[in-house]
Design a protein around this motif. Structure first.
Motif, PDB file in Angstrom:
ATOM      1  N   ARG A   1     -10.107  -7.494 -13.032  1.00 46.16           N
ATOM      2  CA  ARG A   1      -9.031  -8.473 -12.989  1.00 46.16           C
ATOM      3  C   ARG A   1      -7.673  -7.875 -12.647  1.00 46.16           C
ATOM      4  NH1 ARG A   1      -9.621 -13.409 -16.179  1.00 46.16           N
ATOM      5  NH2 ARG A   1     -11.821 -13.794 -16.556  1.00 46.16           N
ATOM      6  N   THR A   2      -7.515  -6.577 -12.882  1.00 45.18           N
ATOM      7  CA  THR A   2      -6.188  -5.994 -12.683  1.00 45.18           C
ATOM      8  C   THR A   2      -6.283  -4.507 -12.403  1.00 45.18           C
ATOM      9  OG1 THR A   2      -4.013  -5.685 -13.732  1.00 45.18           O
ATOM     10  CG2 THR A   2      -5.944  -5.586 -15.156  1.00 45.18           C
ATOM     11  N   PHE A   3      -5.244  -3.976 -11.814  1.00 46.34           N
ATOM     12  CA  PHE A   3      -5.065  -2.526 -11.654  1.00 46.34           C
ATOM     13  C   PHE A   3      -3.582  -2.283 -11.426  1.00 46.34           C
ATOM     14  CE2 PHE A   3      -5.501  -3.957  -7.300  1.00 46.34           C
ATOM     15  CZ  PHE A   3      -4.585  -3.189  -6.600  1.00 46.34           C
ATOM     16  N   CYS A   4      -3.165  -1.052 -11.617  1.00 39.73           N
ATOM     17  CA  CYS A   4      -1.772  -0.691 -11.341  1.00 39.73           C
ATOM     18  C   CYS A   4      -1.701   0.777 -10.963  1.00 39.73           C
ATOM     19  CB  CYS A   4      -0.870  -0.986 -12.543  1.00 39.73           C
ATOM     20  SG  CYS A   4      -1.105   0.120 -13.953  1.00 39.73           S
ATOM     21  N   CYS A   5      -0.710   1.110 -10.143  1.00 35.14           N
ATOM     22  CA  CYS A   5      -0.459   2.494  -9.740  1.00 35.14           C
ATOM     23  C   CYS A   5       0.626   3.083 -10.627  1.00 35.14           C
ATOM     24  CB  CYS A   5      -0.027   2.566  -8.279  1.00 35.14           C
ATOM     25  SG  CYS A   5      -1.264   1.985  -7.098  1.00 35.14           S
ATOM     26  N   ASN A   6       0.640   4.416 -10.714  1.00 36.56           N
ATOM     27  CA  ASN A   6       1.713   5.075 -11.452  1.00 36.56           C
ATOM     28  C   ASN A   6       2.972   5.132 -10.595  1.00 36.56           C
ATOM     29  OD1 ASN A   6       0.823   6.941  -9.604  1.00 36.56           O
ATOM     30  ND2 ASN A   6       0.856   8.675 -11.010  1.00 36.56           N
ATOM     31  N   SER A   7       4.032   5.692 -11.149  1.00 37.62           N
ATOM     32  CA  SER A   7       5.316   5.693 -10.441  1.00 37.62           C
ATOM     33  C   SER A   7       5.283   6.540  -9.179  1.00 37.62           C
ATOM     34  CB  SER A   7       6.424   6.200 -11.378  1.00 37.62           C
ATOM     35  OG  SER A   7       6.109   7.504 -11.854  1.00 37.62           O
ATOM     36  N   ASP A   8       4.422   7.553  -9.144  1.00 39.06           N
ATOM     37  CA  ASP A   8       4.319   8.408  -7.955  1.00 39.06           C
ATOM     38  C   ASP A   8       3.370   7.844  -6.914  1.00 39.06           C
ATOM     39  OD1 ASP A   8       6.071  10.220  -9.096  1.00 39.06           O
ATOM     40  OD2 ASP A   8       4.458  11.323 -10.091  1.00 39.06           O
ATOM     41  N   GLN A   9       2.680   6.757  -7.239  1.00 37.82           N
ATOM     42  CA  GLN A   9       1.737   6.104  -6.325  1.00 37.82           C
ATOM     43  C   GLN A   9       0.586   7.031  -5.911  1.00 37.82           C
ATOM     44  OE1 GLN A   9       2.075   2.746  -4.664  1.00 37.82           O
ATOM     45  NE2 GLN A   9       3.248   2.480  -6.530  1.00 37.82           N
TER      46      GLN A   9
ATOM     47  N   GLN B   1      -3.199   1.970   2.529  1.00 39.51           N
ATOM     48  CA  GLN B   1      -2.007   1.134   2.425  1.00 39.51           C
ATOM     49  C   GLN B   1      -2.253  -0.170   1.683  1.00 39.51           C
ATOM     50  OE1 GLN B   1       0.607   1.021   5.927  1.00 39.51           O
ATOM     51  NE2 GLN B   1      -0.733   2.501   6.919  1.00 39.51           N
ATOM     52  N   ILE B   2      -3.513  -0.551   1.522  1.00 35.05           N
ATOM     53  CA  ILE B   2      -3.842  -1.779   0.792  1.00 35.05           C
ATOM     54  C   ILE B   2      -4.978  -1.480  -0.181  1.00 35.05           C
ATOM     55  CG2 ILE B   2      -4.626  -4.166   0.965  1.00 35.05           C
ATOM     56  CD1 ILE B   2      -3.514  -4.261   3.776  1.00 35.05           C
ATOM     57  N   ILE B   3      -4.796  -1.907  -1.433  1.00 38.07           N
ATOM     58  CA  ILE B   3      -5.838  -1.806  -2.463  1.00 38.07           C
ATOM     59  C   ILE B   3      -6.040  -3.207  -3.038  1.00 38.07           C
ATOM     60  CG2 ILE B   3      -6.577  -0.632  -4.579  1.00 38.07           C
ATOM     61  CD1 ILE B   3      -4.456   1.484  -4.039  1.00 38.07           C
ATOM     62  N   SER B   4      -7.282  -3.559  -3.277  1.00 43.02           N
ATOM     63  CA  SER B   4      -7.579  -4.876  -3.837  1.00 43.02           C
ATOM     64  C   SER B   4      -8.695  -4.765  -4.861  1.00 43.02           C
ATOM     65  CB  SER B   4      -7.983  -5.860  -2.729  1.00 43.02           C
ATOM     66  OG  SER B   4      -9.184  -5.440  -2.100  1.00 43.02           O
TER      67      SER B   4
ATOM     68  N   SER C   1      -7.455 -21.341  -3.398  1.00 44.19           N
ATOM     69  CA  SER C   1      -6.265 -20.915  -4.138  1.00 44.19           C
ATOM     70  C   SER C   1      -5.909 -19.468  -3.827  1.00 44.19           C
ATOM     71  CB  SER C   1      -6.501 -21.078  -5.639  1.00 44.19           C
ATOM     72  OG  SER C   1      -6.853 -22.405  -5.947  1.00 44.19           O
ATOM     73  N   VAL C   2      -4.609 -19.204  -3.685  1.00 41.49           N
ATOM     74  CA  VAL C   2      -4.116 -17.845  -3.436  1.00 41.49           C
ATOM     75  C   VAL C   2      -3.640 -17.292  -4.770  1.00 41.49           C
ATOM     76  CG1 VAL C   2      -2.615 -16.415  -2.018  1.00 41.49           C
ATOM     77  CG2 VAL C   2      -3.383 -18.641  -1.160  1.00 41.49           C
ATOM     78  N   TYR C   3      -4.279 -16.189  -5.220  1.00 37.43           N
ATOM     79  CA  TYR C   3      -4.046 -15.677  -6.569  1.00 37.43           C
ATOM     80  C   TYR C   3      -3.085 -14.493  -6.644  1.00 37.43           C
ATOM     81  CZ  TYR C   3      -7.789 -18.541  -8.574  1.00 37.43           C
ATOM     82  OH  TYR C   3      -8.549 -19.599  -9.019  1.00 37.43           O
ATOM     83  N   THR C   4      -2.862 -13.801  -5.548  1.00 36.72           N
ATOM     84  CA  THR C   4      -2.058 -12.577  -5.632  1.00 36.72           C
ATOM     85  C   THR C   4      -1.343 -12.327  -4.320  1.00 36.72           C
ATOM     86  OG1 THR C   4      -2.171 -10.173  -5.989  1.00 36.72           O
ATOM     87  CG2 THR C   4      -4.100 -11.227  -5.009  1.00 36.72           C
TER      88      THR C   4
ATOM     89  N   ASN D   1      -8.556 -10.778  -7.145  1.00 35.04           N
ATOM     90  CA  ASN D   1      -7.625 -10.977  -8.267  1.00 35.04           C
ATOM     91  C   ASN D   1      -6.260 -10.347  -8.051  1.00 35.04           C
ATOM     92  OD1 ASN D   1      -9.337 -12.464 -10.034  1.00 35.04           O
ATOM     93  ND2 ASN D   1     -10.462 -10.584 -10.480  1.00 35.04           N
ATOM     94  N   LYS D   2      -6.226  -9.211  -7.343  1.00 33.70           N
ATOM     95  CA  LYS D   2      -4.940  -8.531  -7.172  1.00 33.70           C
ATOM     96  C   LYS D   2      -4.973  -7.667  -5.922  1.00 33.70           C
ATOM     97  CE  LYS D   2      -1.435  -5.810  -9.627  1.00 33.70           C
ATOM     98  NZ  LYS D   2      -1.056  -5.151 -10.894  1.00 33.70           N
ATOM     99  N   VAL D   3      -3.830  -7.586  -5.246  1.00 37.57           N
ATOM    100  CA  VAL D   3      -3.662  -6.682  -4.111  1.00 37.57           C
ATOM    101  C   VAL D   3      -2.399  -5.860  -4.344  1.00 37.57           C
ATOM    102  CG1 VAL D   3      -4.859  -8.146  -2.448  1.00 37.57           C
ATOM    103  CG2 VAL D   3      -2.393  -8.405  -2.774  1.00 37.57           C
ATOM    104  N   CYS D   4      -2.375  -4.683  -3.749  1.00 35.80           N
ATOM    105  CA  CYS D   4      -1.215  -3.790  -3.866  1.00 35.80           C
ATOM    106  C   CYS D   4      -1.031  -3.065  -2.537  1.00 35.80           C
ATOM    107  CB  CYS D   4      -1.428  -2.794  -5.002  1.00 35.80           C
ATOM    108  SG  CYS D   4      -0.090  -1.596  -5.198  1.00 35.80           S
TER     109      CYS D   4
END
Length: 463
Positions: A335-343, A303-306, A249-252, A293-296
């Motif tokens: 399970r999750t992460f997020c970047c701020n608006s300035d990355q 350039q890639i975070i997972s 299964s592909v999750y993200t 769980n997540k890639v960005c």
């Protein structure tokens, strides 16, 4: 042998082996040895350092002494090498100057703090060894920046349309609509302003787990539990490309902001980088030991975070096609992460907490405040999703329905609550599975276990 000789031998034997005689002989020997040892000790000039207790024993002994006893010993001259507060001596370059220091009231009300020399809110070196009854302990809150005022977010709309859990959502670059994916195998397009359903896209044969919309092409990409990635033409509302290669299964999924590449993460523990046009995987990045769980994707390195179920967060070198850093700060699955608006910063979420890191070197910054949760009776608090906007606000949704809004800079919660399932749903369907702020940052949309889509907005002051 004559009788006299035999009697003589017996008498000698009794004298030698008789118990009383033997004990008397030993006591005389011990007494003689003690006198010799005492004489040797009194005639020996021992070094002064051997005439006092070791330092670690002296510290243990001092713990049981009250302040008055310590002061009496100092007055008697027993601690001539220390000052009257039992503080280590200061060097000439660290001597406090009244003109360079400032004393303020502690916010916790425990006492005064001395601020100066650029270390605002931190205890000075001499305070670290001071008795807390004499020098109050400085509250750690003093070193934390003040949290700016944030509006209260309120729920203003609930959308119903999916027949399964809402597991993915994404906004279009023009902020006109958003797409949601569900375990009912469909993707629905909703008008952001009115909340009206615009389209329902079908094509996957299992639940949809991730959606990404390109800001350079009229394309939308979706990934599913059917192991496939699909490219949708939003002008024709149909599938134009399929990407096959994952073993589970592909999750993200995410789109590179400047290159024609998409990045996917799967239950097969791999991260794949795909060329949009050729439909071929450019890289298969291996290193995770469990579900991704997540890639960005970012425009600059890394350039890639997972993040993965193996409790790690990895950054990847897109040019070399290999892992550049592995962060092992978490002890539970991330399970999750997020970047701020300035990355330039990101926050990762796990059952053991929220942790903030500084990019590009992934320097650890702080632990963020946690939602109240009784782990012994309710188990681990599973953080399913988090997202942030340009106003320095971060939303976190949990598997048990708890949610919270954080101030990004200070890491403190300014609003929290718990989801209420809609009528006809069970209490166990409170969970929040996905979330995202719109492009303006003043609308928040969440996907839930109870098959609903909830829209939030900040409450206007004065209303």
């Amino acid at each position: 042998m004559s009788l006299n000789s035999y009697n003589r031998i017996n008498s000698l034997k009794e004298q030698v082996f008789d118990k009383d005689v033997y004990n008397l002989r030993n006591s005389l020997a011990n007494e003689r040895g003690d006198r010799i040892y005492e004489t040797a000790i009194t005639r020996t000039n021992l070094n002064a350092r051997y005439q006092q207790l070791p330092i670690f024993l002296q510290k243990k002994l001092n713990k049981h002494k009250n302040i008055l006893e310590v002061l009496r010993e100092k007055e008697a001259g027993k601690k001539c090498n220390e000052d009257d507060l039992d503080l280590p001596s200061l060097n000439n370059n660290t001597t406090a100057s009244p003109t360079n220091a400032m004393v303020i009231k502690s916010p916790s009300g425990t006492g005064l703090q001395t601020l100066g020399y650029g270390f605002i809110g931190r205890r000075k070196s001499e305070d670290l060894f001071a008795n807390e009854l004499i020098v109050p302990k400085v509250s750690e809150d003093a070193s934390r920046p003040l949290m700016k005022t944030h509006p209260t977010w309120k729920l203003f709309r609930v959308l119903v349309g999916h027949t399964g859990q809402v597991t993915a959502l994404e906004f279009d670059p023009n902020n006109e609509y958003f797409a949601t994916g569900s375990s009912d195998r469909t993707i629905k397009i909703w008008n952001l302003a009115s909340g009206q359903l615009m389209h329902t896209l079908t094509g996957h044969i299992m639940g949809v787990r991730g959606i990404a919309i390109s800001d350079r092409h009229p394309y939308m990409f979706s990934c599913s539990e059917d192991k496939t990635v699909k490219c949708w033409d939003l002008e024709k509302n149909k599938v134009i490309r399929d990407y096959h290669g994952h073993l589970s299964s592909v999750y993200t999924i995410d789109i590179h902001p400047t290159l024609d590449l998409i990045v996917t993460g799967s239950r097969d523990s791999s991260v794949k980088v795909w060329d949009i046009r050729t439909r071929l995987p450019v890289y298969t990045l291996t290193g995770h030991k469990n579900t991704v769980n997540k890639v960005c994707c970012r425009a600059t390195d890394p350039q890639i975070i997972s993040c993965s179920m193996d409790s790690t967060v990895k950054t990847w070198d897109l040019i070399a096609g290999k892992c550049s850093k592995t962060l092992t700060y978490h002890s539970k699955s991330v399970r999750t992460f997020c970047c701020n608006s300035d990355q330039d910063e990101f926050v990762s979420g796990s059952a053991d907490g929220l942790k903030k890191f500084k990019l590009p070197n992934c320097d650890y910054l702080q632990n963020m405040e946690l939602l109240k949760h009784d782990q012994f009776t309710e188990g681990n608090l599973l953080l399913n999703t988090n997202c942030s906007n340009s106003d320095g606000e971060m939303f976190v949704g949990c598997d048990n329905g708890q949610y919270g809004f954080w101030d990004w800079d200070t890491g403190r919660i300014f609003q929290n609550g718990i989801n209420e399932p809609i009528a006809g749903s069970m209490d166990s369907e409170r969970g929040i599975l996905c979330s995202s702020f719109d492009k303006s940052g003043i609308r928040l949309v969440t996907g839930n276990v109870d098959k609903t889509i909830r829209m939030w907005k900040p409450e206007v002051q004065g209303n």
